[in-house]
Design an enzyme around this catalytic site. Structure first.
Site, mmCIF file in Angstrom:
data_model
loop_
_atom_site.group_PDB
_atom_site.id
_atom_site.type_symbol
_atom_site.label_atom_id
_atom_site.label_comp_id
_atom_site.label_asym_id
_atom_site.label_seq_id
_atom_site.Cartn_x
_atom_site.Cartn_y
_atom_site.Cartn_z
ATOM 1 N N GLU A 162 41.129 50.672 78.660
ATOM 2 C CA GLU A 162 42.264 50.156 77.321
ATOM 3 C C GLU A 162 42.606 49.395 78.607
ATOM 4 O O GLU A 162 43.151 48.035 78.160
ATOM 5 C CB GLU A 162 43.230 51.034 77.144
ATOM 6 C CG GLU A 162 44.092 50.869 76.517
ATOM 7 C CD GLU A 162 44.046 50.032 75.131
ATOM 8 O OE1 GLU A 162 42.412 50.265 74.897
ATOM 9 O OE2 GLU A 162 45.208 49.659 74.287
ATOM 10 N N GLU A 171 41.971 40.703 75.474
ATOM 11 C CA GLU A 171 42.174 40.579 74.175
ATOM 12 C C GLU A 171 43.358 39.342 74.456
ATOM 13 O O GLU A 171 43.226 38.344 72.861
ATOM 14 C CB GLU A 171 42.011 41.432 73.234
ATOM 15 C CG GLU A 171 43.349 42.449 73.568
ATOM 16 C CD GLU A 171 42.763 43.569 72.262
ATOM 17 O OE1 GLU A 171 42.697 43.179 71.081
ATOM 18 O OE2 GLU A 171 43.315 44.540 72.881
ATOM 19 N N TRP A 221 40.576 34.802 57.670
ATOM 20 C CA TRP A 221 40.201 34.579 59.409
ATOM 21 C C TRP A 221 38.514 34.948 58.625
ATOM 22 O O TRP A 221 38.154 35.629 57.957
ATOM 23 C CB TRP A 221 40.232 36.600 59.764
ATOM 24 C CG TRP A 221 39.408 36.865 60.849
ATOM 25 C CD1 TRP A 221 40.439 36.500 61.941
ATOM 26 C CD2 TRP A 221 37.982 37.798 61.370
ATOM 27 N NE1 TRP A 221 39.207 36.760 62.616
ATOM 28 C CE2 TRP A 221 37.944 38.124 61.970
ATOM 29 C CE3 TRP A 221 37.474 38.230 60.663
ATOM 30 C CZ2 TRP A 221 37.010 38.424 63.227
ATOM 31 C CZ3 TRP A 221 35.853 38.171 60.589
ATOM 32 C CH2 TRP A 221 36.335 39.370 62.001
ATOM 33 N N ARG A 269 46.847 39.152 60.265
ATOM 34 C CA ARG A 269 45.541 39.536 59.680
ATOM 35 C C ARG A 269 44.292 38.119 59.419
ATOM 36 O O ARG A 269 43.028 38.259 59.131
ATOM 37 C CB ARG A 269 45.611 40.189 58.246
ATOM 38 C CG ARG A 269 46.189 40.796 57.846
ATOM 39 C CD ARG A 269 46.389 41.581 56.460
ATOM 40 N NE ARG A 269 45.711 41.767 55.653
ATOM 41 C CZ ARG A 269 45.039 43.172 56.081
ATOM 42 N NH1 ARG A 269 45.766 44.009 56.337
ATOM 43 N NH2 ARG A 269 43.482 43.118 55.187
ATOM 44 N N HIS A 327 27.027 51.687 92.133
ATOM 45 C CA HIS A 327 26.131 51.812 90.942
ATOM 46 C C HIS A 327 25.707 49.681 90.892
ATOM 47 O O HIS A 327 24.683 50.601 89.481
ATOM 48 C CB HIS A 327 25.454 52.846 90.214
ATOM 49 C CG HIS A 327 25.575 54.467 90.599
ATOM 50 N ND1 HIS A 327 24.996 54.636 90.814
ATOM 51 C CD2 HIS A 327 26.725 55.142 90.302
ATOM 52 C CE1 HIS A 327 24.724 55.801 91.975
ATOM 53 N NE2 HIS A 327 26.313 56.128 90.553
ATOM 54 N N CYS A 349 41.319 39.144 56.219
ATOM 55 C CA CYS A 349 42.371 37.838 55.550
ATOM 56 C C CYS A 349 43.546 38.295 55.154
ATOM 57 O O CYS A 349 43.911 39.859 54.683
ATOM 58 C CB CYS A 349 41.303 37.235 54.893
ATOM 59 S SG CYS A 349 40.092 36.368 55.470
ATOM 60 N N ASN A 402 39.945 38.738 50.194
ATOM 61 C CA ASN A 402 39.416 39.812 51.261
ATOM 62 C C ASN A 402 39.200 40.263 51.333
ATOM 63 O O ASN A 402 38.874 41.529 50.483
ATOM 64 C CB ASN A 402 41.520 40.425 52.031
ATOM 65 C CG ASN A 402 41.367 41.402 52.991
ATOM 66 O OD1 ASN A 402 41.641 41.853 53.068
ATOM 67 N ND2 ASN A 402 40.618 40.664 53.533
ATOM 68 N N GLY A 403 37.643 39.897 52.023
ATOM 69 C CA GLY A 403 37.080 41.141 52.125
ATOM 70 C C GLY A 403 35.325 40.155 52.172
ATOM 71 O O GLY A 403 35.174 38.934 52.722
ATOM 72 N N LYS A 457 43.271 45.237 76.483
ATOM 73 C CA LYS A 457 44.143 44.321 76.578
ATOM 74 C C LYS A 457 43.899 43.623 77.572
ATOM 75 O O LYS A 457 44.863 41.565 76.679
ATOM 76 C CB LYS A 457 45.678 45.609 77.545
ATOM 77 C CG LYS A 457 45.646 46.622 76.738
ATOM 78 C CD LYS A 457 46.231 46.346 74.939
ATOM 79 C CE LYS A 457 45.259 46.406 73.545
ATOM 80 N NZ LYS A 457 44.872 47.740 73.322
ATOM 81 N N LYS A 474 43.438 42.103 63.519
ATOM 82 C CA LYS A 474 44.010 43.155 63.589
ATOM 83 C C LYS A 474 43.315 44.454 62.796
ATOM 84 O O LYS A 474 43.378 45.339 63.666
ATOM 85 C CB LYS A 474 45.201 43.453 62.970
ATOM 86 C CG LYS A 474 46.154 44.765 63.062
ATOM 87 C CD LYS A 474 46.494 44.464 64.695
ATOM 88 C CE LYS A 474 47.178 45.834 64.691
ATOM 89 N NZ LYS A 474 47.484 46.787 65.937
#
Ligand code: M6R
Length: 598
Positions: free
Chosen positions: A470, A477, A70, A27, A493, A2, A94-95, A474, A593
């Site tokens: 990557e 997300e 968040w 955040r 395979h 957060c 935050n946490g 991208k 983030k």
């Protein structure tokens, strides 16, 4: 994770925390709230949704705290949004408070209004008969888990702050104080900052007093000046941070080149490793998550191929559960944009406890990973606000490249001529990136053609395999299209079963004398099964255009530097597809983030 911010000073605190919270939205962006101190009461405002849409005026004040959420404990509701209030106390956090249930159980007859782990903190402080500062300290001592907490009291003009495991930085401008999760929240007002460390509390009044929570010892720490500019933390004229950050990459690498090279010498003056220590490295272990993990995979090529040092790449989240074998001749390199990723931090601590040397690559100054490493190489990418990492990735690759050459020189394994050639190669990269960005038309067309697809495969071999990963990350997300990256040869395979005429398959198929021909065969295999072939190829490669439904070209560079260039169209493509799908590019759903919880 957060975002939290508090302000005490001569200006209108409400305006400052609204503005600051908007800068911290990356955040957390499911709900938000404010506690504005008004004489001896609080004005509490909580909303579900995104703070950037908030346009109400709040009452004037000189003290306020605010939070953008968040969610971890409890769904997205007004009740669960912070601040949480009990009696005279309002707090933001935050946490995660791991022992919140235990603490709640002790508070008999307390009525909790939310499902959060946080509310208990307000109750503990608010029910205490001790003076505010002492009640705060006694409460903090009872908390297990991670936290950055701000608390205010109706009857006091103080803001109290505490941190353990979540970032908290204090901005100072004369007698105005800003306390936030990250610098961009107040960068407009000041670049003079003090980082709070774990187990410290700050009492912010007309001045700041920092002390250790357990020893009570006062800590004198000089503020430092941060070189980030306001422009770096603003969108400027770009519609999204992601696009702005993609476009910043050429300039960033140019600046890194200027900083790291002087007369063909690589400069790493702050690296806390002696020449002997560098010579004695027997093994390198890279730990990281997400995009940073992808740059670690590319570093593995650099270290093994150019330095001949056995190198392993580990998911930071898995590392400590395997009892890894490490010693003082193992160099562990945690890579992290934020420097706060809980899994990467835990991997670092595991490595440290086993005696390994730690050199981290981090973008955010003053982060926990930086503080706990033996030394840190800053990425110098400036603040990365878009949740999808772009410029941090290419800065990581650039720094890892320089680190490789530097080690190669110290270990006498790279001949001088090769060092010079490699420096020349990286110096060409900024203009090559510019040329890709200036020819963005191809990528736009590609996005136009394929944005409605539901799935995608990304395939590459050798050093391009991490770029396949990557590219897929991208795309998924920011555009929510299901995408997977594989080494091209692995396709047969299993994943080949997915190929049909609805499946776009992105091949990172740049020319080299190692795997290029084999990739061509993999393209044929997909084509034979009706898949849509989209290639990222080297300029001038006509063969691949013949085989592909769509081709995007990048300029030629050395093998080791190809990923930097190949990542640019991948980033742009994900961006344009997300825009066409009207997705929230800078704040994709469910993501934060940096993940400060394990
Ligand atoms: O801050 P870090 O580099 O430690 O973050 C690691 C990942 O969480 C991060 O790269 C994530 O995967 C990004 N959203 C990727 O775009």
């Amino acid at each position: 994770m957060c975002g939290i911010i508090g302000y005490k000073g001569s200006k209108n605190a409400s305006e400052i925390v609204i503005e600051g919270l908007k800068k911290l939205e990356y955040r957390g962006y499911d709900s938000y709230g404010f506690a504005i101190k008004q004489n001896n009461s609080f004005e509490i405002i909580k909303e579900v949704g995104k703070i950037h849409k908030f346009n109400k005026e709040l009452p004037k004040s000189n003290i306020a705290i605010a939070h953008t959420r968040w969610s971890t404990h409890g769904s997205v509701t007004k009740e669960n949004a912070h601040p949480h209030v009990y009696n005279n106390i309002a707090i933001v956090h935050n946490g995660i408070i791991e022992n919140y249930q235990e603490l709640k159980n002790k508070l008999k007859n307390h009525e909790f209004k939310s499902e959060t782990d946080t509310e208990v903190i307000a109750h503990l402080i608010g029910e205490s008969n001790l003076p505010f500062e002492q009640a705060f300290k006694e409460t903090i001592k009872q908390l297990d888990g991670t936290f950055a907490i701000l608390a205010i009291n109706k009857d006091s003009d103080q803001i109290l702050a505490a941190r353990k495991g979540s970032p908290l930085v204090i901005g100072i401008k004369d007698n105005d104080y800003f306390i936030a999760s990250d610098i961009p929240a107040f960068l407009k007002h000041t670049n003079k900052v003090l980082f709070l460390e774990d187990d410290e509390i700050a009492v912010i009044n007309d001045k700041i007093k920092i002390s250790n929570i357990y020893t009570n010892k006062e800590i004198k720490r000089k503020p430092m000046e941060i070189s980030w500019s306001i422009e770096e933390a603003e969108k400027n004229n770009y519609p999204h941070f992601m696009l702005k950050e993609i476009h910043e990459q050429a300039d960033i690498i140019e600046k890194i080149n200027q900083k790291r090279v002087l007369n063909n010498e690589i400069l790493f003056s702050n690296l806390n490793l002696t020449e002997n220590e560098i010579k004695n490295i027997k093994r390198i272990v890279l730990v990281a998550c997400g995009t940073s993990w992808h740059s670690a995979l590319i570093a593995e090529f650099m270290f093994e191929e150019l330095l001949k040092i056995p190198t392993e790449v580990e998911y930071a989240s898995e590392f400590r559960y395997r009892d890894p074998i490490l010693d003082e001749n193992t160099l562990v390199i945690p890579i992290s944009q934020s420097g706060e990723t809980a899994d990467t931090l835990a991997a670092l601590r595991e490595a440290k406890s086993k005696g390994a040397k730690i050199v981290s690559l981090v973008n955010v100054h003053g982060s926990t990973i930086e503080r706990e490493s033996d030394s840190t190489i800053h990425l110098d990418a400036g603040p990365e606000i878009g949740v999808a990492s772009t410029k941090a990735f290419t800065s990581q690759l650039t720094m890892l490249y320089y680190l490789t050459i530097y080690f190669g020189k110290v270990r006498n394994i790279l001949p001088l001529q090769q060092i010079e050639n490699r420096i020349r190669d990286i110096k060409l990269i900024p203009n090559l990136i510019r040329s890709i960005l200036n020819n963005g038309k191809e990528v736009l067309e590609c996005a136009d053609k394929y944005y409605l697809k539901k799935n995608a495969l990304y395939l590459g071999r050798g050093i391009n395999f991490p770029i396949a990963l990557e590219g897929a990350l991208k795309l998924k997300e920011v555009s929510y299209i299901h995408a997977e990256g594989y080494p091209a040869a692995e396709m047969k395979h299993g994943p080949i079963a997915l190929i049909d005429n609805e499946m776009p398959v992105f091949f990172i198929a740049t020319k080299d004398n190692r795997t290029y021909k084999k990739v061509i065969s993999n393209i044929e295999e997909v084509k034979a099964r009706g898949g849509i072939i989209i290639s990222i190829a080297t300029i001038g490669d006509k063969e691949i255009r013949e085989l592909s439904d769509f081709t995007m070209y990048i300029p030629e560079t050395s093998y080791i530097l190809t990923p930097i260039l190949a990542s640019i169209p991948m980033q742009l493509l994900a961006y344009y597809i997300a825009v066409k799908k009207e997705c929230d590019v800078d704040q994709p759903r469910n993501l934060a983030k940096s993940c400060t919880v394990e």
